[in-house]
Design an enzyme around this catalytic site. Structure first.
Site, PDB file in Angstrom:
ATOM      1  N   CYS A  42       0.841  -1.195   0.000  1.00 15.26           N
ATOM      2  CA  CYS A  42       0.000   0.000   0.000  1.00 15.26           C
ATOM      3  C   CYS A  42       0.884   1.256   0.000  1.00 15.26           C
ATOM      4  O   CYS A  42       1.995   1.249   0.514  1.00 15.26           O
ATOM      5  CB  CYS A  42      -0.921   0.004   1.220  1.00 15.26           C
ATOM      6  SG  CYS A  42      -2.101   1.375   1.214  1.00 15.26           S
ATOM      7  N   ARG A  46       2.819   4.721   6.424  1.00 16.09           N
ATOM      8  CA  ARG A  46       3.292   3.978   7.600  1.00 16.09           C
ATOM      9  C   ARG A  46       3.777   2.574   7.264  1.00 16.09           C
ATOM     10  O   ARG A  46       4.141   1.829   8.165  1.00 16.09           O
ATOM     11  CB  ARG A  46       2.164   3.883   8.636  1.00 16.09           C
ATOM     12  CG  ARG A  46       1.674   5.230   9.109  1.00 16.09           C
ATOM     13  CD  ARG A  46       0.337   5.099   9.799  1.00 16.09           C
ATOM     14  NE  ARG A  46      -0.714   4.686   8.864  1.00 16.09           N
ATOM     15  CZ  ARG A  46      -1.990   4.478   9.203  1.00 16.09           C
ATOM     16  NH1 ARG A  46      -2.365   4.629  10.443  1.00 16.09           N
ATOM     17  NH2 ARG A  46      -2.876   4.123   8.293  1.00 16.09           N
ATOM     18  N   CYS A 101      -6.119   0.030   6.883  1.00 12.31           N
ATOM     19  CA  CYS A 101      -5.901   0.578   5.532  1.00 12.31           C
ATOM     20  C   CYS A 101      -7.039   1.539   5.143  1.00 12.31           C
ATOM     21  O   CYS A 101      -8.208   1.140   5.075  1.00 12.31           O
ATOM     22  CB  CYS A 101      -5.802  -0.560   4.518  1.00 12.31           C
ATOM     23  SG  CYS A 101      -5.489   0.035   2.840  1.00 12.31           S
TER      24      CYS A 101
END
Ligand SMILES: [Zn+2]
Length: 208
Positions: A42, A46, A101
Site C-alpha cells: 500500500c 506507515r 488501511c
C-alpha cells in the site's frame, strides 16, 4: 518547506556517512540491482517496506499504490511484474496488505466516481463476493478481514497472470506470498496464502 529542507539535509548527511563507513558503497550499489523480493504494498506512509523488513538497499523491487492492488488491467502493475520476473529474475513476490488501511475503509464506506473511488472498485467487488462472511462481523473485524481477503485476491490476480504462469512453466523459481502488516505492533503476519508453482496455485483455487 521545512520538511523538504530537512529531507535534503538528512540526505546529504546520510550519503556522507555512508561513504565514510564504506568508501566503495555507491560504486557497488550503482553497478547493478539484484533484488530478492518484489514487494507489492500500500502507498500508506506507515508501511514502507524498507523499514519493515530491514533488508539492504538493492534487495527489494517495490510497487505501491492505494490498497496494495495488483489490478490486471493496470499497465503499471503489469510492467512491474514483467520486469521483475523476466529481467530481474526476482525469486519472491510479496503482496502485503495492512490493518487500518484507509483504501479498504473507503471501499467499505462509500462509492463514487472520483479516481480513487474507481481505483478501489475492485475492493468493493471483493466485499460483495464475501458479503455472507463479512456482513456477520463487527465493523472493525470486517475492516480487518476485508484487508486480508484483498491480499488473497491480489495474490490470485498475480498467479493467474500469463507473465508468472509462463515463468513457472519454464521452471523459473518464484514464490508468491500474501502477508498482512499490523500497524499496531509492527509485525508481518502470514495468511496461509503461498504458492511456488502453477500446480500448487491451481490445486488451491480449484477447491474454492
Ligand atoms: Zn493502505
Amino acid at each position: 518547506m521545512t520538511t523538504i529542507k530537512q529531507m535534503l539535509a538528512a540526505n546529504k548527511k546520510w550519503a556522507r556517512d555512508k561513504k565514510k563507513e564504506d568508501p566503495t558503497y555507491f560504486k557497488r550499489a550503482s553497478a547493478n540491482q539484484k533484488p530478492e523480493l518484489l514487494w507489492i504494498g500500500c502507498a500508506d506512509s506507515r508501511v514502507g517496506p524498507d523499514q519493515l523488513v530491514s533488508l539492504p538497499m538493492g534487495s527489494v523491487f517495490v510497487h505501491r499504490n492505494i490498497g496494495n492492488l495488483f489490478a490486471t488491467n493496470d499497465l503499471n502493475s503489469l510492467a512491474v511484474l514483467e520486469y521483475a520476473i523476466d529481467e530481474l529474475n526476482v525469486p519472491n513476490i510479496v503482496v502485503c496488505g495492512h490493518y487500518g488501511c484507509g483504501g479498504v475503509r473507503a471501499a467499505m464506506s462509500h462509492s463514487g466516481i472520483q479516481p480513487v473511488d474507481l481505483w478501489l472498485d475492485q475492493v468493493r467487488f471483493i466485499y460483495h463476493r464475501h458479503a455472507a462472511e463479512l456482513d456477520n462481523l463487527s465493523e472493525k473485524e470486517r475492516w480487518d478481514r476485508l484487508s486480508e481477503l484483498n491480499v488473497e485476491a491480489q495474490v490470485h490476480n498475480i498467479c493467474r497472470n500469463t507473465i508468472i504462469r509462463e515463468a513457472w512453466k519454464r521452471g523459473q523459481k518464484i514464490t508468491v506470498i500474501g502477508l498482512i502488516y499490523d500497524i499496531h505492533d509492527g509485525e508481518l503476519k502470514k495468511l496461509g496464502i503461498e504458492f511456488d508453482s502453477l500446480d500448487a496455485w491451481e490445486k488451491h483455487y480449484s477447491t474454492k
